[in-house]
Design a protein around this motif. Sequence first.
Motif, PDB file in Angstrom:
ATOM      1  N   SER A  92       0.832  -1.211   0.000  1.00 12.03           N
ATOM      2  CA  SER A  92       0.000   0.000   0.000  1.00 12.03           C
ATOM      3  C   SER A  92       0.867   1.262   0.000  1.00 12.03           C
ATOM      4  O   SER A  92       0.526   2.239  -0.655  1.00 12.03           O
ATOM      5  CB  SER A  92      -0.973  -0.005   1.176  1.00 12.03           C
ATOM      6  N   LEU A  93       1.994   1.234   0.713  1.00  5.59           N
ATOM      7  CA  LEU A  93       2.849   2.431   0.701  1.00  5.59           C
ATOM      8  C   LEU A  93       3.486   2.619  -0.672  1.00  5.59           C
ATOM      9  O   LEU A  93       3.599   3.742  -1.164  1.00  5.59           O
ATOM     10  CB  LEU A  93       3.930   2.348   1.791  1.00  5.59           C
ATOM     11  N   LEU A  94       3.886   1.502  -1.304  1.00  8.74           N
ATOM     12  CA  LEU A  94       4.453   1.615  -2.653  1.00  8.74           C
ATOM     13  C   LEU A  94       3.407   2.169  -3.620  1.00  8.74           C
ATOM     14  O   LEU A  94       3.730   2.882  -4.569  1.00  8.74           O
ATOM     15  CB  LEU A  94       4.949   0.246  -3.146  1.00  8.74           C
ATOM     16  N   ALA A  95       2.122   1.828  -3.339  1.00  6.42           N
ATOM     17  CA  ALA A  95       1.046   2.311  -4.217  1.00  6.42           C
ATOM     18  C   ALA A  95       0.636   3.746  -3.874  1.00  6.42           C
ATOM     19  O   ALA A  95      -0.294   4.287  -4.467  1.00  6.42           O
ATOM     20  CB  ALA A  95      -0.156   1.379  -4.096  1.00  6.42           C
ATOM     21  N   GLY A  96       1.321   4.340  -2.887  1.00  7.95           N
ATOM     22  CA  GLY A  96       1.054   5.749  -2.571  1.00  7.95           C
ATOM     23  C   GLY A  96      -0.099   5.955  -1.610  1.00  7.95           C
ATOM     24  O   GLY A  96      -0.601   7.064  -1.471  1.00  7.95           O
ATOM     25  N   ARG A  97      -0.512   4.893  -0.880  1.00  6.64           N
ATOM     26  CA  ARG A  97      -1.595   5.054   0.101  1.00  6.64           C
ATOM     27  C   ARG A  97      -0.978   5.336   1.459  1.00  6.64           C
ATOM     28  O   ARG A  97      -0.765   4.424   2.252  1.00  6.64           O
ATOM     29  CB  ARG A  97      -2.418   3.770   0.197  1.00  6.64           C
ATOM     30  N   PHE A  98      -0.599   6.589   1.726  1.00  8.79           N
ATOM     31  CA  PHE A  98      -0.045   6.867   3.059  1.00  8.79           C
ATOM     32  C   PHE A  98      -0.913   7.872   3.812  1.00  8.79           C
ATOM     33  O   PHE A  98      -1.600   8.685   3.217  1.00  8.79           O
ATOM     34  CB  PHE A  98       1.395   7.353   3.018  1.00  8.79           C
ATOM     35  N   THR A  99      -0.809   7.777   5.152  1.00 10.96           N
ATOM     36  CA  THR A  99      -1.637   8.659   5.980  1.00 10.96           C
ATOM     37  C   THR A  99      -0.942   9.991   6.228  1.00 10.96           C
ATOM     38  O   THR A  99      -1.574  10.940   6.670  1.00 10.96           O
ATOM     39  CB  THR A  99      -1.894   8.008   7.357  1.00 10.96           C
ATOM     40  N   GLY A 100       0.373  10.023   6.028  1.00 12.70           N
ATOM     41  CA  GLY A 100       1.116  11.249   6.295  1.00 12.70           C
ATOM     42  C   GLY A 100       1.531  11.366   7.746  1.00 12.70           C
ATOM     43  O   GLY A 100       2.163  12.336   8.149  1.00 12.70           O
ATOM     44  N   ARG A 101       1.198  10.364   8.579  1.00 11.05           N
ATOM     45  CA  ARG A 101       1.580  10.423   9.998  1.00 11.05           C
ATOM     46  C   ARG A 101       2.997   9.901  10.167  1.00 11.05           C
ATOM     47  O   ARG A 101       3.347   8.877   9.586  1.00 11.05           O
ATOM     48  CB  ARG A 101       0.659   9.527  10.859  1.00 11.05           C
ATOM     49  N   GLU A 102       3.788  10.594  10.994  1.00 10.78           N
ATOM     50  CA  GLU A 102       5.147  10.147  11.269  1.00 10.78           C
ATOM     51  C   GLU A 102       5.098   8.817  12.036  1.00 10.78           C
ATOM     52  O   GLU A 102       4.400   8.708  13.050  1.00 10.78           O
ATOM     53  CB  GLU A 102       5.860  11.227  12.111  1.00 10.78           C
ATOM     54  N   TYR A 103       5.780   7.822  11.553  1.00  8.96           N
ATOM     55  CA  TYR A 103       5.881   6.483  12.167  1.00  8.96           C
ATOM     56  C   TYR A 103       4.561   5.698  12.166  1.00  8.96           C
ATOM     57  O   TYR A 103       4.482   4.622  12.750  1.00  8.96           O
ATOM     58  CB  TYR A 103       6.427   6.534  13.613  1.00  8.96           C
ATOM     59  N   ALA A 104       3.497   6.254  11.581  1.00 11.46           N
ATOM     60  CA  ALA A 104       2.250   5.486  11.440  1.00 11.46           C
ATOM     61  C   ALA A 104       1.686   5.842  10.070  1.00 11.46           C
ATOM     62  O   ALA A 104       0.518   6.200   9.936  1.00 11.46           O
ATOM     63  CB  ALA A 104       1.265   5.822  12.552  1.00 11.46           C
ATOM     64  N   GLY A 105       2.536   5.721   9.061  1.00 11.70           N
ATOM     65  CA  GLY A 105       2.168   6.191   7.723  1.00 11.70           C
ATOM     66  C   GLY A 105       1.259   5.231   6.974  1.00 11.70           C
ATOM     67  O   GLY A 105       0.811   5.538   5.871  1.00 11.70           O
ATOM     68  N   TYR A 106       0.984   4.063   7.560  1.00 12.03           N
ATOM     69  CA  TYR A 106       0.187   3.046   6.853  1.00 12.03           C
ATOM     70  C   TYR A 106      -1.261   3.059   7.331  1.00 12.03           C
ATOM     71  O   TYR A 106      -1.584   3.650   8.372  1.00 12.03           O
ATOM     72  CB  TYR A 106       0.814   1.662   7.070  1.00 12.03           C
ATOM     73  N   HIS A 107      -2.124   2.373   6.567  1.00 17.86           N
ATOM     74  CA  HIS A 107      -3.552   2.360   6.872  1.00 17.86           C
ATOM     75  C   HIS A 107      -3.812   1.737   8.253  1.00 17.86           C
ATOM     76  O   HIS A 107      -3.197   0.724   8.596  1.00 17.86           O
ATOM     77  CB  HIS A 107      -4.281   1.543   5.785  1.00 17.86           C
ATOM     78  N   PRO A 108      -4.743   2.340   9.037  1.00 20.72           N
ATOM     79  CA  PRO A 108      -4.996   1.814  10.387  1.00 20.72           C
ATOM     80  C   PRO A 108      -5.436   0.345  10.398  1.00 20.72           C
ATOM     81  O   PRO A 108      -5.257  -0.335  11.423  1.00 20.72           O
ATOM     82  CB  PRO A 108      -6.093   2.719  10.939  1.00 20.72           C
ATOM     83  N   ALA A 109      -5.985  -0.173   9.276  1.00 21.79           N
ATOM     84  CA  ALA A 109      -6.395  -1.592   9.271  1.00 21.79           C
ATOM     85  C   ALA A 109      -5.168  -2.491   9.516  1.00 21.79           C
ATOM     86  O   ALA A 109      -5.260  -3.508  10.208  1.00 21.79           O
ATOM     87  CB  ALA A 109      -7.038  -1.941   7.939  1.00 21.79           C
TER      88      ALA A 109
END
Length: 478
Positions: A114-131
């Motif tokens: 998901s990060l490679l696909a550009g789905r980031f939250t923009g949060r430092e150290y929690a940049g991935y989807h909450p799921a």
Amino acid sequence: MVGIPVTDLSRGRRSIALLALLALGACAVTLVGGMVASLAYTSWEPAVRRSGLTLQHLRPIHESFAFAWVFLGGIAVVHAWLISLGGPLAGAERLRFRAMIALWCTAGAGILVSLLAGRFTGREYAGYHPAFGAMILGGWGLFAWNFFARAGFSLRGKPVYVWMWSAAIPLFVITFLEANAYTLDWVSRRPLRDIAIQWKSNGVMVGCFNLLAYGSILWVSGVMRGDDRYSRSATGFLLFSVGIINTFTNYGHHTFHLPQTPWVHWVSFLVSMLEVVILAKVMLDLWNLRRRGTPAEGLALPARFGASVTLWTFLMLATAIAMSVPPVNSLIHGTHIVTAHAMGTMIGIDSMILWCALSWIAGGFAGPGSAAARRPLARHAVTVLDISLFAFLALFAVRGAAAGLARQLGPSAPDLSVFVARFPGLMVATGWTLAASALWLISGWALVFARVLRSGPVAPGPGAPDPAPVEGARRLPA
Ligand code: HEM
């Protein structure tokens, strides 16, 4: 120094090998992610961008897997201890272990894709989807269940590494929930509260993996010496107490820009300095204890990493003190000096501790006489690692100082433009050397762990320690 307790760890070696492989895999993604991220600073950036990647993609990948590496490395060591205590995981424990691995593998793969696909939250150290965060937390719950089912809840009479691990486990749950509190409107709609909670949770998160790593070095060094008295010493418990307090206060460093009362910052500053001072004393004590005996065959590499941790703890202590002097702190804020410090502590202290521990476990599985354990170039690779890390961090620090001075002094700042122009090339050269030596080292251990997973029981290699139980290592006092 005594030999490696091959017999004990080999009874549950598959679980340890699996976790060690996951940890080393996360470490490899961190290193490769850092290598590609470093290209984004250079004239190769357009080529990286054409492949669909930018620093916005690479930074959260690099950071998320850096955190995953330190947590998983610590958890692999904790499992080695659990197995040395009560034998291989069985029955319900094994089911929980498998579910934990499945959850974490799914989360890791999902985060990467998901990060490679550009789905980031923009949060430092929690940049991935909450799921994915929910899966990580679910796996953590299963880890906690297995840990307390075996180690028990009572800490009376137990060595300090058990206190550290027992504290880190519930702390992670609290801090991880806080890190994801931004998903609630009543947090995200109040920016001040949001930033304060975010940095408090990030501080506790770092404190958590530090507790896992400090506990790991105390346990491993005790087993290598065949004597864990140090883990029952006043200094060990002092490190634990200050580490716990620091876990809750160190976030003050990150919120200098928020309108908080000054004493919050002072408490945070004094406590975190105290923690590093005590950690430096612990590392020095362990180093001196180690020097009293010659390392047994097969222990030279972990001992070499132990020396590096000691050195880096002192270096990081010196830089942390310098960075905390108020005028210096305002100079460095938001510059690459902070990046150098974050990477310096995570690589110089946490990663070195875990490389020490995992090289010891891999050496134990392979047997000291085996080619994998001997690897004569390995100690030189650690020297290359130390030197390139030093150069890499120094470059980031000077680059950060150039930016900070230009910001504060304007046109009267010293002219560092020649260095600034050369920084990307030099940073890539040193960073790639550092990454190459680390990747070479971890690939050797990964091969040993992969072989353990594929094959059945491992017969200790020629020259392996006596399979008779080793005092202090067979069943550590719990
Ligand atoms: C196990 C090894 C490593 C760990 C644990 C690690 C950890 C980190 C962390 C935590 C940060 C964020 C720092 C901040 O708060 O600003 C960071 C940033 C960074 N790392 Fe690493 N790192 C590692 C290795 C490397 C290597 C080998 C390279 C390059 C070859 C690299 C390149 C970078 C770059 C370029 C950034 C900054 C990105 C930016 O400008 O925002 N890292 N690293």
